[in-house]
Structures are given as C-alpha cells and as structure tokens.
Scaffold this motif. Structure first.
Motif, PDB file in Angstrom:
ATOM      1  N   HIS A 115     -26.464  15.108  30.628  1.00 30.19           N
ATOM      2  CA  HIS A 115     -26.522  16.054  29.518  1.00 30.19           C
ATOM      3  C   HIS A 115     -27.694  16.987  29.776  1.00 30.19           C
ATOM      4  N   ARG A 150     -29.178  16.336  17.631  1.00 24.19           N
ATOM      5  CA  ARG A 150     -27.797  16.282  18.101  1.00 24.19           C
ATOM      6  C   ARG A 150     -27.371  14.850  18.374  1.00 24.19           C
ATOM      7  N   PHE A 152     -24.552  12.612  20.311  1.00 22.74           N
ATOM      8  CA  PHE A 152     -23.680  12.816  21.457  1.00 22.74           C
ATOM      9  C   PHE A 152     -23.228  11.483  22.028  1.00 22.74           C
ATOM     10  N   ASP A 158     -22.425  16.917  28.150  1.00 25.16           N
ATOM     11  CA  ASP A 158     -22.783  18.133  27.406  1.00 25.16           C
ATOM     12  C   ASP A 158     -21.909  18.384  26.188  1.00 25.16           C
ATOM     13  N   ARG A 159     -21.391  17.339  25.571  1.00 26.74           N
ATOM     14  CA  ARG A 159     -20.584  17.498  24.366  1.00 26.74           C
ATOM     15  C   ARG A 159     -21.361  16.997  23.160  1.00 26.74           C
ATOM     16  N   ILE A 160     -21.569  17.870  22.183  1.00 23.89           N
ATOM     17  CA  ILE A 160     -22.282  17.520  20.961  1.00 23.89           C
ATOM     18  C   ILE A 160     -21.266  17.102  19.908  1.00 23.89           C
TER      19      ILE A 160
END
Length: 449
Positions: A115, A150, A152, A158-160
């Motif tokens: 991430h 955030r 995750f 890299d996905r919130i």
C-alpha cells in the motif's frame, strides 16, 4: 492465502539462564538494502505471493530521499500476518509460510501486497477480529499525514475501504493522529490520539468524524502542562489494560489514565519526568500494560531505559529497566509478554528483562542477542507461539556504500560476546561509535525461541 503458522511443534523458552540464542527462521535478506527505485522494480516482479500495486502508483508515492528503512512491524491478532511500515511511505503485508519452522532455514519473506499512501504514516493497527480464514475480517487502520484515517485490507493493494476525517475546528486542517487503538470491549470502536485529545470513532460510520472526544486538558488555553487533571501535548501512545484502563502517553512526558475501557472518567495524571538523570527521555512513544493490568511500562524516545509503574499499588515508579540503548528520536518498539520485557536497540541487539514487577529500582537486562546490523525498530512476539519478529533500519546522514553482511552466523554464536554491551548508561552519546560506519541493515526477520 496461507492458513497460517502451526505452533504446536514450538518449544517454549523455559531455561531461566537462556544459554541458547534464538534461531533465525525467516528473513527478507538483502532485498531492501538497495535504492528505493531498485526495490520498487524488484517488488513489481514478484508474483508467487499475490497481487501487486501498479507501477504508476508506486512511482507517484516515492519520496525524493533514499530512506526506506523499516519503521515498525506488528502481528495480526491471529498471528498469520505481519504488517510493516517503512520510511518510503509503504505498508507491506507479509503472510507467514505454514512451514516456517520446518527446514531449510531461513525462509525468504516476500510481501503479499503493498500500500502506497501519498504521505508518511504516523500509526497503524490491526482490527481485533482479524482472521485470515475470514477475508471480511482482514482489516487494518492507518493514519497518514494531512489525510483522513483510512481502513484497508492488507490484501487489496491501495484500496481504501473506509475513511474517517478528523478536522481542526479552528483551522479546518486535517489532523493526523499519532496513535491508534481498537477497543477490546467494542470491536467497531477505536481511539485516535492527537494534540491534547483522544477521539473515539465508530468504524461502521464511513466518512464520519469522531462520535466523541476526550480532551486531555480542561481547556485549550488552560494552564501549564499537568495542571489539575489535564495534560497538554500530542497523545503519542495508547494502551488498554486487561481490566479496562486506558493509558494515554504524550510527547510532553505525561501519562493519563481513563477507566471504563476509555469511556469513563479521568482516573489520574502523572509525569514521567523525574529529577533522576538516569530516567531522562524525549517524549513517550509507547505505553504497554502487563497481562495482570497492574504494571504499566512507559517507553520514551532518546531514552536508555523503560520506566515501570505500579498503577494499582503506590502509583509511583517501581523500576527502571536500564541499558536499552535507544538514544534516538526514532521510535524503537518494546514488547511485554508475561513477565518479560523485550526491547531492540541502536546497536542491533535485542535485550530482555525478566521478572517484571518482581524487582524495584534500577534493573539490568537478563540477556540479549544480536538480531541486526542496525537499529532494531520493532521487537514483537507472536500472539500464540514463541516466534519473534524484528525489523531494522534508520535514517543515515550518508549514502550507504555497502550493506551489512549476513549476520546468521553471528546470531547463532555464543551470547557472551554481547554481555558487555547489555548495560550502557551512556548509550545516547556513544551508540554511533558502536555501529559499523556507512552500513545499513533494512530487513525483517523471524526468530524461533
């Protein structure tokens, strides 16, 4: 994804004299010793563990400097995953191989997913319900600078999944908490420590701010630090005892206690600064409770030891665990397991103090072993089995010209060579002289105890 580590064949360290040395069973080796750009390319070619983030996102998030040492590492609650935070603004998820304890050793550790927050990360923590067998529970929380908190998944690059804004009511700027902690009483609630405040969030409320705030000082304009029942300063450390007492430590060297699993009243405030020069420090970075909930270990940056407070008894300093060798502004993690305190140091040695709460006054380390060739930034034990995770690295003012050689043979050597370095009350001034010049060791290692 692997089902995790089978700990049934592990042998616990029961010898009080500890004549053995921990055995290296997993390592990232020299993978992170090179330049950031080289490491990013190498990580992009890995395919045997799982998904990778796109090269574009990696390129956008890289800082302009060449510092990418490991800042921290922590176990997931089920002991299957390690989440690391590095100086290159990257969070890496490592899944333990199920045959970790089986030969050959050491196993090569590779990240499953990466991430890349656009800003440095101040704090991270796993969701308390994390279970690798149930993907919906595999969640972690991070606090990036100048951005909302955030939520995750460590396995979706890299996905919130959710975000939680914390905004200053006067300047309308983003506030980045320096400490995070999920409530053991309500898994959907978490605490976030910031300037003179502990905010409580509901993880189920995506896009919403805190449901309540506990200001650690009666007024933002009120009195000096510690006046009355308040304390000013950034809440840089949070810890919950087994009896539901929340401890909040600040960079201004104060500790506040809140009962009712952090929802009750202020049970007390005390300073950790004393007139004793041996206990000097530069601000609290960690507060860790003993399993019984009676003793509170207070860890500071730029400090040579760990302070131990008897919270239920006298409420005063019980012991000072000296010889930690952490005279740096960098956070160097400390772990409390049972009656033992484990701490990494600038000289690459992990030191252990046994008998927590059994001795008063100045206490020297019981034993230690060399784990890395640079500062040990995290020392954390597996939640259910005797496996130790350590990571290393620090910011150097020079360009590294060589990487530290393989320390496996040193790690298996007799511990007598390190006994002379276990106690050093002058570590803040001579630590650099004990480290090899122009050498770096940026690595994650796993040890069988």
């Amino acid at each position: 994804m692997s089902a995790g580590l089978d700990t049934r064949d592990m042998t616990s360290a029961t010898d009080e004299n500890h004549p053995f040395q921990p055995r290296l069973v997993g390592t990232t080796g020299h993978f992170y010793q090179g330049r950031i750009a080289e490491t990013a390319v190498q990580e992009g070619t890995l395919s045997n563990y799982g998904p990778r983030s796109s090269p574009d996102s990696t390129q956008r998030s890289q800082p302009r400097n060449e510092h990418h040492h490991f800042k921290s590492a922590q176990w997931s609650p089920d002991g299957t995953t390690i989440l690391t935070s590095s100086a290159d603004n990257t969070l890496r998820s490592f899944i333990l191989p199920p045959d970790l304890l089986s030969p050959p050793h050491p196993k090569t550790l590779e990240p499953y997913a990466l991430h890349h927050p656009p800003e440095p990360i101040y704090a991270t923590t796993f969701h308390p319900s994390y279970n690798l067998q149930e993907p919906s529970t595999c969640l972690a929380l991070a606090s990036p600078r100048s951005l909302p908190l955030r939520l995750f998944s460590p396995f979706a690059a890299d996905r919130i999944l959710a975000s939680y804004p914390l905004v200053s009511p006067t300047t309308e700027t983003w506030i980045a908490p320096h400490s995070l902690l999920f409530s053991p009483q309500e898994a959907h609630s978490f605490f976030a420590g910031s300037e003179s405040c502990v905010s409580v969030f509901d993880a189920n409320r995506d896009g919403e701010g805190p449901v309540t705030k506990m200001h650690t000082t009666p007024s933002r304009r009120g009195g000096a630090v510690g006046q009355g029942q308040g304390m000013k300063g950034i809440v840089s450390a949070l810890g919950m005892s087994s009896e539901g007492m929340l401890a909040a430590g600040t960079y201004s060297r104060w500790v506040g206690l809140y009962d009712g699993f952090g929802r009750g009243g202020n049970a007390g405030v005390f300073p950790v600064a004393t007139e004793d020069e041996i206990a000097r420090g530069g601000g609290i970075t960690l507060v860790v409770w003993s399993a019984c909930g009676r003793y509170l270990c207070v860890v500071e940056r730029a400090s040579d030891g760990v302070g131990v407070w008897d919270v239920r008894g006298t409420g005063k300093t019980l012991a000072w665990l000296r010889g930690r060798n952490a005279g740096t502004q960098q956070r160097l993690g400390v772990e409390v397991v049972g009656g033992e305190v484990w701490a990494g140091a600038l000289d690459g040695v992990v030191r252990v103090w046994e008998g927590l709460g059994m001795a008063e006054g100045v206490v020297d380390p019981s034993w230690g072993f060399r784990a890395h060739g640079d500062a040990v930034s995290s020392t954390t034990l597996h939640p259910t089995g005797p496996v130790l995770a350590t990571c290393s690295g620090q910011r150097h003012s020079f360009s590294p010209v060589r990487a530290v050689g393989d320390l496996d043979s040193e790690s298996d050597s007799d511990s007598s060579s390190f006994k002379s370095s276990l106690i050093d009350s002058q570590s803040s001034t001579n630590a650099s002289s004990r480290r090899p010049p122009q050498a770096t060791d940026n690595s994650l290692k796993l040890w069988a105890l």
